[in-house]
Motif scaffolding. Structure first.
Motif, PDB file in Angstrom:
ATOM      1  N   HIS A 150       0.847  -1.204   0.000  1.00  0.00           N
ATOM      2  CA  HIS A 150       0.000   0.000   0.000  1.00  0.00           C
ATOM      3  C   HIS A 150       0.879   1.249   0.000  1.00  0.00           C
ATOM      4  O   HIS A 150       1.354   1.694   1.036  1.00  0.00           O
ATOM      5  CB  HIS A 150      -0.939   0.014   1.201  1.00  0.00           C
ATOM      6  CG  HIS A 150      -1.993   1.063   1.070  1.00  0.00           C
ATOM      7  ND1 HIS A 150      -3.329   0.776   0.921  1.00  0.00           N
ATOM      8  CD2 HIS A 150      -1.900   2.419   0.990  1.00  0.00           C
ATOM      9  CE1 HIS A 150      -4.012   1.901   0.786  1.00  0.00           C
ATOM     10  NE2 HIS A 150      -3.162   2.924   0.831  1.00  0.00           N
ATOM     11  N   HIS A 164       1.809   5.260  -1.976  1.00  0.00           N
ATOM     12  CA  HIS A 164       1.465   6.392  -2.835  1.00  0.00           C
ATOM     13  C   HIS A 164       2.773   6.915  -3.437  1.00  0.00           C
ATOM     14  O   HIS A 164       3.024   8.110  -3.481  1.00  0.00           O
ATOM     15  CB  HIS A 164       0.714   7.442  -2.018  1.00  0.00           C
ATOM     16  CG  HIS A 164      -0.586   6.898  -1.488  1.00  0.00           C
ATOM     17  ND1 HIS A 164      -1.670   6.678  -2.303  1.00  0.00           N
ATOM     18  CD2 HIS A 164      -0.943   6.461  -0.266  1.00  0.00           C
ATOM     19  CE1 HIS A 164      -2.659   6.146  -1.591  1.00  0.00           C
ATOM     20  NE2 HIS A 164      -2.235   6.002  -0.341  1.00  0.00           N
ATOM     21  N   ASN A 174      -2.789   3.304  -4.995  1.00  0.00           N
ATOM     22  CA  ASN A 174      -3.804   2.930  -4.010  1.00  0.00           C
ATOM     23  C   ASN A 174      -4.789   4.063  -3.701  1.00  0.00           C
ATOM     24  O   ASN A 174      -4.560   5.219  -4.039  1.00  0.00           O
ATOM     25  CB  ASN A 174      -3.105   2.493  -2.714  1.00  0.00           C
ATOM     26  CG  ASN A 174      -2.638   1.046  -2.770  1.00  0.00           C
ATOM     27  OD1 ASN A 174      -3.447   0.122  -2.646  1.00  0.00           O
ATOM     28  ND2 ASN A 174      -1.352   0.843  -2.976  1.00  0.00           N
ATOM     29  N   CYS A 175      -5.889   3.694  -3.056  1.00  0.00           N
ATOM     30  CA  CYS A 175      -6.885   4.648  -2.540  1.00  0.00           C
ATOM     31  C   CYS A 175      -7.573   5.459  -3.640  1.00  0.00           C
ATOM     32  O   CYS A 175      -8.016   6.584  -3.395  1.00  0.00           O
ATOM     33  CB  CYS A 175      -6.261   5.587  -1.499  1.00  0.00           C
ATOM     34  SG  CYS A 175      -5.666   4.736  -0.038  1.00  0.00           S
ATOM     35  N   HIS A 223      -5.779  -0.634   4.168  1.00  0.00           N
ATOM     36  CA  HIS A 223      -5.548  -0.117   5.538  1.00  0.00           C
ATOM     37  C   HIS A 223      -6.753  -0.319   6.443  1.00  0.00           C
ATOM     38  O   HIS A 223      -7.326   0.648   6.958  1.00  0.00           O
ATOM     39  CB  HIS A 223      -5.125   1.357   5.517  1.00  0.00           C
ATOM     40  CG  HIS A 223      -5.884   2.244   4.582  1.00  0.00           C
ATOM     41  ND1 HIS A 223      -7.242   2.414   4.658  1.00  0.00           N
ATOM     42  CD2 HIS A 223      -5.465   3.007   3.542  1.00  0.00           C
ATOM     43  CE1 HIS A 223      -7.617   3.253   3.704  1.00  0.00           C
ATOM     44  NE2 HIS A 223      -6.566   3.621   3.011  1.00  0.00           N
ATOM     45  N   ASP A 254       1.231   2.705   3.553  1.00  0.00           N
ATOM     46  CA  ASP A 254       0.380   3.870   3.277  1.00  0.00           C
ATOM     47  C   ASP A 254       1.169   5.169   3.501  1.00  0.00           C
ATOM     48  O   ASP A 254       0.587   6.215   3.783  1.00  0.00           O
ATOM     49  CB  ASP A 254      -0.901   3.852   4.128  1.00  0.00           C
ATOM     50  CG  ASP A 254      -2.015   4.683   3.513  1.00  0.00           C
ATOM     51  OD1 ASP A 254      -1.851   5.179   2.372  1.00  0.00           O
ATOM     52  OD2 ASP A 254      -3.052   4.873   4.181  1.00  0.00           O
TER      53      ASP A 254
HETATM   54 CU    CU Z   1      -3.562   5.010   0.927  1.00  0.00          CU
END
Ligand code: CU
Ligand code: ZN
Length: 484
Positions: free
Chosen positions: A68, A70, A96-97, A252, A368
């Motif tokens: 995970h 960015h 991600n996200c 997450h 993350d």
């Molecule tokens: Cu994220």
């Protein structure tokens, strides 16, 4: 002078304690590397190599896979992957996200949360193939596994984001997804929690995921709600992935807000039940605080809020919102408003939930981390080292072998990364050598940007990116395309 014929291997790591990434018990042995692969494992006493490493007393494991991240843009910036390679990460999954750098080339500045990936100049890849080609051409310190984000697709295909996509827009996004998959994207992510994707109904996501069906690509989601409606959001995520026929990874995973403390018992039971019907996994980071852009939803929810970045007030990063409001003589809501655009660290979780989720059988470790934040959440530099140092050694939350599996073999299997995540002859030589007695995160919430301790050496595709705890400057990483 050694006989040249004798030099069968480029490197032999001798006398290591091998934790192979499968979850199996550790064993003693030597590992030989030839080119970018592991050539042999076992007692290699009779074999020589151009370079020998004495690994007595150290653990040798597969390089960690950060599922995970960015890091879409950080991969391309000099030294921006240092937080990862100093803690033993050899592969990062990006996009991600719901937010990915490609496919998007907007005119104006990126809307939050796309700005977590950098400023306007970062978004210059109208198609995924162009982004992959840039990664290929760039020298990467670690391997990259890029995914495409739903929010990025929405920004590319829609003129207003506060509504569901219309048929024509869905068709346009499906065409983009097809191109991303052909270029090798590992999956599609959503960030249904965030304003630019919040108005997307389940049907819109299913329509895009149907393009993935049968391709081997995965669906990862930052769910609509990780707080009061966490169970409803989990049910939605399971149903969305099941309807489209794609593997699901819940990002997450957490139970956010005091009223929801303890509810991981409920949510993990839901994962168990879902697994009987479909392919489901999850990732988590080892902290009781989250971090993202400044969002009003967190006001009143978080025990405390620390500012990670603020465009109008860059010097205030690392301070707590309550202190800033007191200094300014205004309400916290007012201070929060003035600090935008920006990001923060939100103390919103229960430690017992964090532990229960980390220890769950199907939880992978993902940092993350936010590489562009001025005062980042310490997970960026410390997530993997903290799991092994704090949770394994100090707390005894799980055996080392299981923790390593959550960072390596399990992750490679979920993302279908061929010949990675395990120590086995023929696999790629992504390796980390560390001291289990010393490994620890170096940073803290107050002082986050510090490398981990106890990491001795990191190899990516057979070449050292970290030696004696110091980055070598080598860039042997590759952009990995989804296996057909
Ligand atoms: Cu994220
Ligand atoms: Zn997220």
């Amino acid at each position: 002078m050694p006989d040249l014929q004798d030099r069968r291997h480029d490197l032999v790591i001798r006398g290591a304690t091998i934790v192979d990434g499968t979850g199996a018990p550790r064993f003693a042995g030597d590992v030989a590397v030839a080119g970018d692969r592991i050539a042999a494992i076992g007692d290699l006493g009779g074999e020589s190599a151009a370079r020998e490493i004495d690994a007595a007393g150290l653990i040798l494991s597969p390089g960690f896979i950060d599922v995970h991240t960015h890091d879409d843009n950080a991969l391309l910036r000099d030294d921006a992957m240092r937080p990862k390679l100093t803690q033993g990460v050899t592969t990062v999954v990006t996009g991600n996200c719901g937010i990915s750098l490609a496919p998007l080339a907007p005119k104006g500045p990126p809307v939050p949360p796309l700005d977590l990936l950098g400023d306007a100049g970062a978004f210059r890849y109208p198609d995924f193939a162009a982004y992959m080609a840039t990664l290929d051409a760039a020298a990467l310190p670690v391997n990259a596994v890029p995914m495409v984000g739903h929010t990025t697709l929405r920004v590319a295909a829609m003129d207003a984001l506060d509504r569901p996509a219309r048929d024509r827009e869905i068709a346009a996004m499906q065409a983009l997804v097809r191109e991303c998959l052909e270029a090798g994207a590992a999956g599609l992510s959503t960030g249904l929690f965030y304003p630019p994707a919040r108005d997307a109904p389940k049907e819109e996501v299913v329509a895009l995921l149907e393009v993935l069906s049968g391709s081997g690509a995965v669906y990862t989601t930052h769910m609509r709600d990780e707080g009061d409606h966490v169970t409803e959001s989990l049910a939605e995520s399971f149903e969305t992935a099941r309807t489209a026929g794609v593997p699901l990874i819940v990002s997450h995973h957490k139970c956010s807000g005091r009223e929801n403390f303890g509810r991981s018992r409920e949510t993990l039971a839901m994962f168990d039940a879902a697994r009987a019907r479909q392919d489901v996994a999850l990732d988590a980071y080892p902290y009781a605080a989250s971090s993202t852009v400044l969002l009003d939803e967190y006001l009143g929810k978080a025990k405390r809020i620390m500012i990670a970045w603020s465009e109008p007030y860059p010097d205030i990063c690392g301070r707590y919102l309550d202190e800033i409001a007191a200094a300014w003589g205004c309400a916290e809501t007012e201070a929060f408003r003035r600090l935008k655009p920006g990001g923060a660290i939100y103390f919103v979780m229960d430690e017992e939930d964090v532990r229960r989720i980390l220890a769950y059988k199907y939880t992978m470790i993902g940092s993350d981390g936010l590489p562009h934040d001025k005062h980042p959440h310490p997970r960026l530099w410390g997530a993997f080292a903290r799991v092994l140092g704090h949770y394994v050694r100090e707390v005894g939350l799980m055996p080392l072998e299981q923790a390593v599996h959550k960072m390596t073999g399990l992750s490679a299997a979920r993302f279908a990364l061929t010949d990675r995540g395990v120590i086995r002859a023929g696999a790629f030589a992504d390796l980390v050598l560390f001291d289990a007695a010393r490994i620890a995160e170096g940073g803290s919430f107050e002082n986050p940007a510090r490398p981990a301790a106890g990491i001795e050496m990191v190899l990516v595709n057979g070449r050292p990116v970290l030696a004696d705890g110091t980055p070598t400057g080598e860039k042997p990483g590759r952009a990995l395309r989804r296996a057909a």
